[in-house]
Write a protein that holds these residues in place. Sequence first.
Motif, PDB file in Angstrom:
ATOM      1  N   GLU A  57      73.189  -4.084 101.237  1.00 54.03           N
ATOM      2  CA  GLU A  57      72.664  -5.335 101.805  1.00 54.03           C
ATOM      3  C   GLU A  57      72.723  -6.383 100.697  1.00 54.03           C
ATOM      4  O   GLU A  57      72.191  -6.174  99.616  1.00 54.03           O
ATOM      5  CB  GLU A  57      71.225  -5.145 102.281  1.00 54.03           C
ATOM      6  N   LYS A  58      73.387  -7.472 100.958  1.00 57.57           N
ATOM      7  CA  LYS A  58      73.556  -8.507  99.937  1.00 57.57           C
ATOM      8  C   LYS A  58      72.576  -9.664 100.119  1.00 57.57           C
ATOM      9  O   LYS A  58      72.451 -10.514  99.260  1.00 57.57           O
ATOM     10  CB  LYS A  58      74.997  -8.986  99.935  1.00 57.57           C
ATOM     11  N   ASN A  59      71.890  -9.677 101.244  1.00 57.63           N
ATOM     12  CA  ASN A  59      70.917 -10.726 101.516  1.00 57.63           C
ATOM     13  C   ASN A  59      69.551 -10.281 100.986  1.00 57.63           C
ATOM     14  O   ASN A  59      68.844  -9.513 101.639  1.00 57.63           O
ATOM     15  CB  ASN A  59      70.859 -11.002 103.020  1.00 57.63           C
ATOM     16  N   PHE A  60      69.195 -10.752  99.804  1.00 53.29           N
ATOM     17  CA  PHE A  60      67.938 -10.344  99.179  1.00 53.29           C
ATOM     18  C   PHE A  60      66.721 -10.775 100.004  1.00 53.29           C
ATOM     19  O   PHE A  60      65.703 -10.102 100.003  1.00 53.29           O
ATOM     20  CB  PHE A  60      67.818 -10.898  97.758  1.00 53.29           C
ATOM     21  N   PHE A  61      66.815 -11.883 100.700  1.00 45.18           N
ATOM     22  CA  PHE A  61      65.703 -12.334 101.543  1.00 45.18           C
ATOM     23  C   PHE A  61      65.419 -11.293 102.627  1.00 45.18           C
ATOM     24  O   PHE A  61      64.275 -10.934 102.878  1.00 45.18           O
ATOM     25  CB  PHE A  61      66.004 -13.695 102.179  1.00 45.18           C
ATOM     26  N   LYS A  62      66.472 -10.845 103.276  1.00 46.39           N
ATOM     27  CA  LYS A  62      66.336  -9.851 104.340  1.00 46.39           C
ATOM     28  C   LYS A  62      65.737  -8.556 103.792  1.00 46.39           C
ATOM     29  O   LYS A  62      64.837  -7.975 104.393  1.00 46.39           O
ATOM     30  CB  LYS A  62      67.705  -9.599 104.976  1.00 46.39           C
ATOM     31  N   SER A  63      66.238  -8.103 102.648  1.00 44.21           N
ATOM     32  CA  SER A  63      65.735  -6.873 102.024  1.00 44.21           C
ATOM     33  C   SER A  63      64.261  -7.006 101.655  1.00 44.21           C
ATOM     34  O   SER A  63      63.458  -6.113 101.929  1.00 44.21           O
ATOM     35  CB  SER A  63      66.523  -6.547 100.759  1.00 44.21           C
ATOM     36  N   LEU A  64      63.913  -8.100 101.016  1.00 43.10           N
ATOM     37  CA  LEU A  64      62.535  -8.322 100.591  1.00 43.10           C
ATOM     38  C   LEU A  64      61.598  -8.340 101.791  1.00 43.10           C
ATOM     39  O   LEU A  64      60.566  -7.677 101.784  1.00 43.10           O
ATOM     40  CB  LEU A  64      62.407  -9.638  99.825  1.00 43.10           C
ATOM     41  N   ILE A  65      61.978  -9.078 102.808  1.00 41.19           N
ATOM     42  CA  ILE A  65      61.131  -9.199 103.989  1.00 41.19           C
ATOM     43  C   ILE A  65      60.919  -7.837 104.629  1.00 41.19           C
ATOM     44  O   ILE A  65      59.785  -7.447 104.916  1.00 41.19           O
ATOM     45  CB  ILE A  65      61.736 -10.210 104.993  1.00 41.19           C
ATOM     46  N   SER A  87      54.571 -14.324 109.469  1.00 45.54           N
ATOM     47  CA  SER A  87      55.373 -15.480 109.036  1.00 45.54           C
ATOM     48  C   SER A  87      56.686 -15.030 108.387  1.00 45.54           C
ATOM     49  O   SER A  87      57.693 -15.707 108.501  1.00 45.54           O
ATOM     50  CB  SER A  87      54.582 -16.382 108.097  1.00 45.54           C
ATOM     51  N   PHE A  88      56.674 -13.878 107.732  1.00 48.19           N
ATOM     52  CA  PHE A  88      57.905 -13.339 107.167  1.00 48.19           C
ATOM     53  C   PHE A  88      58.827 -12.860 108.277  1.00 48.19           C
ATOM     54  O   PHE A  88      60.022 -13.145 108.266  1.00 48.19           O
ATOM     55  CB  PHE A  88      57.598 -12.164 106.225  1.00 48.19           C
ATOM     56  N   GLU A  89      58.262 -12.099 109.224  1.00 51.21           N
ATOM     57  CA  GLU A  89      59.087 -11.521 110.285  1.00 51.21           C
ATOM     58  C   GLU A  89      59.678 -12.574 111.218  1.00 51.21           C
ATOM     59  O   GLU A  89      60.786 -12.414 111.708  1.00 51.21           O
ATOM     60  CB  GLU A  89      58.281 -10.489 111.071  1.00 51.21           C
ATOM     61  N   THR A  90      58.951 -13.651 111.463  1.00 46.11           N
ATOM     62  CA  THR A  90      59.452 -14.712 112.341  1.00 46.11           C
ATOM     63  C   THR A  90      60.322 -15.717 111.593  1.00 46.11           C
ATOM     64  O   THR A  90      61.010 -16.519 112.214  1.00 46.11           O
ATOM     65  CB  THR A  90      58.292 -15.478 113.000  1.00 46.11           C
ATOM     66  N   GLY A  91      60.240 -15.703 110.273  1.00 44.88           N
ATOM     67  CA  GLY A  91      60.983 -16.671 109.475  1.00 44.88           C
ATOM     68  C   GLY A  91      60.206 -17.952 109.215  1.00 44.88           C
ATOM     69  O   GLY A  91      60.703 -18.856 108.540  1.00 44.88           O
ATOM     70  N   ASP A  92      58.987 -18.060 109.744  1.00 44.59           N
ATOM     71  CA  ASP A  92      58.172 -19.260 109.537  1.00 44.59           C
ATOM     72  C   ASP A  92      57.888 -19.513 108.056  1.00 44.59           C
ATOM     73  O   ASP A  92      57.674 -20.663 107.661  1.00 44.59           O
ATOM     74  CB  ASP A  92      56.845 -19.164 110.294  1.00 44.59           C
ATOM     75  N   ILE A  93      57.867 -18.471 107.254  1.00 43.21           N
ATOM     76  CA  ILE A  93      57.595 -18.620 105.819  1.00 43.21           C
ATOM     77  C   ILE A  93      58.568 -19.622 105.179  1.00 43.21           C
ATOM     78  O   ILE A  93      58.208 -20.338 104.257  1.00 43.21           O
ATOM     79  CB  ILE A  93      57.657 -17.253 105.088  1.00 43.21           C
ATOM     80  N   PHE A  94      59.784 -19.688 105.722  1.00 44.60           N
ATOM     81  CA  PHE A  94      60.799 -20.559 105.133  1.00 44.60           C
ATOM     82  C   PHE A  94      60.559 -22.039 105.434  1.00 44.60           C
ATOM     83  O   PHE A  94      61.182 -22.902 104.829  1.00 44.60           O
ATOM     84  CB  PHE A  94      62.199 -20.114 105.558  1.00 44.60           C
ATOM     85  N   TYR A 139      57.634 -23.276 104.779  1.00 47.82           N
ATOM     86  CA  TYR A 139      56.747 -23.606 103.660  1.00 47.82           C
ATOM     87  C   TYR A 139      57.412 -23.355 102.309  1.00 47.82           C
ATOM     88  O   TYR A 139      57.103 -24.037 101.344  1.00 47.82           O
ATOM     89  CB  TYR A 139      55.456 -22.789 103.761  1.00 47.82           C
ATOM     90  N   LEU A 140      58.260 -22.370 102.281  1.00 44.65           N
ATOM     91  CA  LEU A 140      59.007 -22.033 101.067  1.00 44.65           C
ATOM     92  C   LEU A 140      60.484 -21.954 101.422  1.00 44.65           C
ATOM     93  O   LEU A 140      61.052 -20.868 101.589  1.00 44.65           O
ATOM     94  CB  LEU A 140      58.543 -20.679 100.498  1.00 44.65           C
ATOM     95  N   PRO A 141      61.134 -23.093 101.556  1.00 46.35           N
ATOM     96  CA  PRO A 141      62.534 -23.080 101.995  1.00 46.35           C
ATOM     97  C   PRO A 141      63.451 -22.433 100.965  1.00 46.35           C
ATOM     98  O   PRO A 141      63.183 -22.443  99.766  1.00 46.35           O
ATOM     99  CB  PRO A 141      62.869 -24.559 102.174  1.00 46.35           C
ATOM    100  N   ILE A 142      64.503 -21.851 101.481  1.00 47.89           N
ATOM    101  CA  ILE A 142      65.533 -21.269 100.617  1.00 47.89           C
ATOM    102  C   ILE A 142      66.324 -22.429 100.010  1.00 47.89           C
ATOM    103  O   ILE A 142      66.792 -23.307 100.742  1.00 47.89           O
ATOM    104  CB  ILE A 142      66.476 -20.360 101.437  1.00 47.89           C
ATOM    105  N   PRO A 143      66.449 -22.457  98.689  1.00 51.25           N
ATOM    106  CA  PRO A 143      67.175 -23.558  98.050  1.00 51.25           C
ATOM    107  C   PRO A 143      68.644 -23.583  98.512  1.00 51.25           C
ATOM    108  O   PRO A 143      69.249 -22.540  98.710  1.00 51.25           O
ATOM    109  CB  PRO A 143      67.106 -23.252  96.561  1.00 51.25           C
ATOM    110  N   ASP A 144      69.161 -24.808  98.673  1.00 47.50           N
ATOM    111  CA  ASP A 144      70.548 -24.963  99.095  1.00 47.50           C
ATOM    112  C   ASP A 144      71.522 -24.711  97.960  1.00 47.50           C
ATOM    113  O   ASP A 144      72.649 -24.310  98.174  1.00 47.50           O
ATOM    114  CB  ASP A 144      70.788 -26.390  99.620  1.00 47.50           C
ATOM    115  N   ASP A 145      71.103 -24.984  96.745  1.00 45.39           N
ATOM    116  CA  ASP A 145      72.006 -24.857  95.612  1.00 45.39           C
ATOM    117  C   ASP A 145      71.217 -24.395  94.384  1.00 45.39           C
ATOM    118  O   ASP A 145      70.089 -23.956  94.481  1.00 45.39           O
ATOM    119  CB  ASP A 145      72.726 -26.182  95.344  1.00 45.39           C
ATOM    120  N   ASP A 146      71.818 -24.551  93.247  1.00 41.39           N
ATOM    121  CA  ASP A 146      71.199 -24.110  91.973  1.00 41.39           C
ATOM    122  C   ASP A 146      70.291 -25.174  91.395  1.00 41.39           C
ATOM    123  O   ASP A 146      70.484 -25.641  90.278  1.00 41.39           O
ATOM    124  CB  ASP A 146      72.292 -23.763  90.953  1.00 41.39           C
TER     125      ASP A 146
END
Length: 185
Positions: free
Chosen positions: A94-102, A167-174, A176-183
């Motif tokens: 799994e390369k999506n760390f967000f998915k793994s963490l959640i 909030s993690f399972e529904t994605g609502d957490i994002f 409040y804490l959005p995934i950054p678009d870039d570096d």
Amino acid sequence: MQDHNEMAREAIERAKGNIVHSIAETMDLYGVTPSTGRLYGTMYFENAMTLDEMKEELKMSKPSMSTAVRTLQEINVVHKTWQKGSRKDVFVAEKNFFKSLIHFFCIKWMRELRLNLEAIEMSEKDLQTVIQHTKVDKAIRAEAERHFELIHESKKYYYWLETLVDSFETGDIFRYLPIPDDDKK
């Protein structure tokens, strides 16, 4: 003198090695041994691998690879997949760390939540029995009341944790804490 391609290949291998090493060092958070973490780190850079390919790459026994892959599957960071033309099991990291963490933390948090709320419910009943018993010494009743209030107050945390998991399972957490678009960092 080395040619440019050879130097570039060495730089790529060094970069991969750094990441594999750091993943292996931090996988203990997930209850994974460093060797299993190295396997995940190695697989992270590959599209798909068989047990034989893993064994060759990491110089470990096939039973060790099988155990490590099973461990990684249990925490949902490696998946078995089908590959046309291959009769061997093929695995993908799994390369999506967000998915793994959640997935990982929600399972752990829900276990904590269920166990503790069940214990609180049983304990509150026991303490209420003591509190309501008219022939119990005042000091004992007072102790039961203190304990009741203490554990009753702790339910706030578990209800908050339940909301966090949701909030993690529904994605609502994002929101409040959005995934950054870039570096940016």
